[in-house]
Design a protein around this motif. Sequence first.
Motif, short mmCIF file in Angstrom:
data_model
loop_
_atom_site.label_atom_id
_atom_site.label_comp_id
_atom_site.label_asym_id
_atom_site.label_seq_id
_atom_site.Cartn_x
_atom_site.Cartn_y
_atom_site.Cartn_z
N GLN A 15 0.83 -1.22 0.00
CA GLN A 15 0.00 0.00 0.00
C GLN A 15 0.86 1.26 0.00
O GLN A 15 0.55 2.24 -0.68
N ARG A 16 1.95 1.24 0.75
CA ARG A 16 2.84 2.41 0.81
C ARG A 16 3.49 2.65 -0.54
O ARG A 16 3.56 3.78 -1.01
N ILE A 17 3.97 1.60 -1.18
CA ILE A 17 4.57 1.75 -2.51
C ILE A 17 3.53 2.25 -3.50
O ILE A 17 3.81 3.12 -4.34
N GLU A 18 2.33 1.74 -3.40
CA GLU A 18 1.24 2.14 -4.29
C GLU A 18 0.97 3.65 -4.20
O GLU A 18 0.61 4.28 -5.20
N GLN A 19 1.15 4.24 -3.03
CA GLN A 19 0.96 5.69 -2.87
C GLN A 19 1.88 6.47 -3.80
O GLN A 19 1.51 7.52 -4.32
N TYR A 20 3.09 6.01 -3.98
CA TYR A 20 4.10 6.72 -4.76
C TYR A 20 4.24 6.17 -6.18
O TYR A 20 4.81 6.85 -7.04
N ALA A 21 3.74 4.98 -6.41
CA ALA A 21 3.82 4.36 -7.73
C ALA A 21 2.48 3.70 -8.04
O ALA A 21 2.33 2.48 -7.95
N PRO A 22 1.48 4.53 -8.39
CA PRO A 22 0.15 3.97 -8.68
C PRO A 22 0.23 2.90 -9.77
O PRO A 22 0.95 3.04 -10.75
#
Length: 129
Positions: A15-22
């Motif tokens: 989820q954290r990575i998804e915030q910066y790399a949709p």
Amino acid sequence: MPNGDNRAPADLIRQRIEQYAPGFSDTLLAQRGISAHDYEAHNPNYVGGDIGAGAVTLRQSILRPTARLDPYTTPLPGIYLCSASTPPGPGVHGMAGHLAARSALRREFGIHDAPSLAPTGISGPERRP
């Protein structure tokens, strides 16, 4: 993850990575995570899930795992240490193993210069990865 945390980390990290790399999640085929608490149960040396084996302080960097001139040696002949507890400390690299191997070559075989690991016939700057 915080020391001793019981939460499975895979979803939190994704989820954290998804915030910066949709769209990152769409590229995953599988995921697996172990909580810090379960990691300690897997290996008691990882207190609270700490794979770094404790404090990464200047004192610990110099003195761990024990105060020795060559921190890779042990009192047992032919036995060497190479882990996050040996210099240069924890991290994702092979330097502890490299330095322990150099220590073993020196002590066991009198070899002071590291042998080339390049493919046969290739050495120096002309070598290409």
